[in-house]
Design a protein around this motif. Structure first.
Motif, short mmCIF file in Angstrom:
data_model
loop_
_atom_site.label_atom_id
_atom_site.label_comp_id
_atom_site.label_asym_id
_atom_site.label_seq_id
_atom_site.Cartn_x
_atom_site.Cartn_y
_atom_site.Cartn_z
N GLY A 203 4.47 0.24 6.52
CA GLY A 203 3.63 0.83 7.55
C GLY A 203 3.50 0.01 8.81
O GLY A 203 3.23 0.52 9.88
N GLY A 204 3.70 -1.29 8.69
CA GLY A 204 3.60 -2.16 9.86
C GLY A 204 2.18 -2.51 10.25
O GLY A 204 1.97 -3.21 11.23
N GLN A 205 1.19 -2.02 9.50
CA GLN A 205 -0.20 -2.37 9.80
C GLN A 205 -0.52 -3.75 9.24
O GLN A 205 -0.01 -4.14 8.19
CB GLN A 205 -1.15 -1.34 9.17
N ARG A 206 -1.36 -4.49 9.94
CA ARG A 206 -1.76 -5.82 9.45
C ARG A 206 -2.52 -5.64 8.15
O ARG A 206 -3.41 -4.80 8.04
CB ARG A 206 -2.63 -6.50 10.50
N ALA A 207 -2.17 -6.42 7.14
CA ALA A 207 -2.83 -6.35 5.83
C ALA A 207 -4.23 -6.93 5.94
O ALA A 207 -4.45 -7.94 6.62
CB ALA A 207 -2.02 -7.12 4.79
N GLN A 208 -5.16 -6.30 5.26
CA GLN A 208 -6.54 -6.78 5.25
C GLN A 208 -6.58 -8.19 4.66
O GLN A 208 -5.98 -8.45 3.61
CB GLN A 208 -7.42 -5.85 4.43
N THR A 209 -7.26 -9.10 5.35
CA THR A 209 -7.33 -10.49 4.94
C THR A 209 -8.79 -10.87 4.71
O THR A 209 -9.64 -10.60 5.56
CB THR A 209 -6.72 -11.40 6.02
N LEU A 210 -9.05 -11.48 3.57
CA LEU A 210 -10.41 -11.87 3.20
C LEU A 210 -10.51 -13.38 3.10
O LEU A 210 -9.56 -14.05 2.69
CB LEU A 210 -10.81 -11.24 1.87
N SER A 211 -11.67 -13.90 3.45
CA SER A 211 -11.93 -15.34 3.32
C SER A 211 -12.19 -15.66 1.84
O SER A 211 -12.27 -14.75 1.00
CB SER A 211 -13.14 -15.73 4.16
N GLY A 212 -12.35 -16.93 1.53
CA GLY A 212 -12.61 -17.35 0.16
C GLY A 212 -13.89 -16.76 -0.42
O GLY A 212 -14.02 -16.60 -1.63
N ASP A 213 -14.85 -16.42 0.45
CA ASP A 213 -16.09 -15.81 -0.05
C ASP A 213 -16.08 -14.28 0.03
O ASP A 213 -17.11 -13.63 -0.12
CB ASP A 213 -17.31 -16.39 0.68
N GLY A 214 -14.88 -13.72 0.27
CA GLY A 214 -14.73 -12.26 0.24
C GLY A 214 -15.04 -11.54 1.53
O GLY A 214 -15.03 -10.32 1.57
#
Length: 85
Positions: free
Chosen positions: A57-68
């Protein structure tokens, strides 16, 4: 300082040899990328960041910090680099 992209390198993990479905939770994946700073890039300090894209899709993947918590712009800041002439 203006947040403009100066250089980037996009490729599949390990040049396509280690796709994300084979990754295991907590595993560290080493993936070399070479960034070429354009000769006309102004001298200064630049942020170095990394992000992943959804396959197909080319969309940026959701990224989470260590605390979610969701990370701004879905990218991880790695540090800075300085350009001098």
């Amino acid at each position: 300082p203006q947040g403009r992209l100066v250089t980037q390198d996009d490729d599949l993990p390990q040049a396509g040899n280690y796709p994300t479905p084979s990754w295991e939770a907590g595993q560290i994946i080493w993936d070399d990328h070479e960034l070429v700073i354009p000769e006309n890039a102004p001298a200064g300090t630049y942020q170095l960041a990394v992000g992943l894209y959804e396959y197909g899709g080319g969309q940026r993947a959701q990224t989470l910090s260590g605390d979610g918590e969701r990370v701004p712009d879905d990218r991880i800041l790695l540090g800075t680099v300085s350009v001098v002439h």
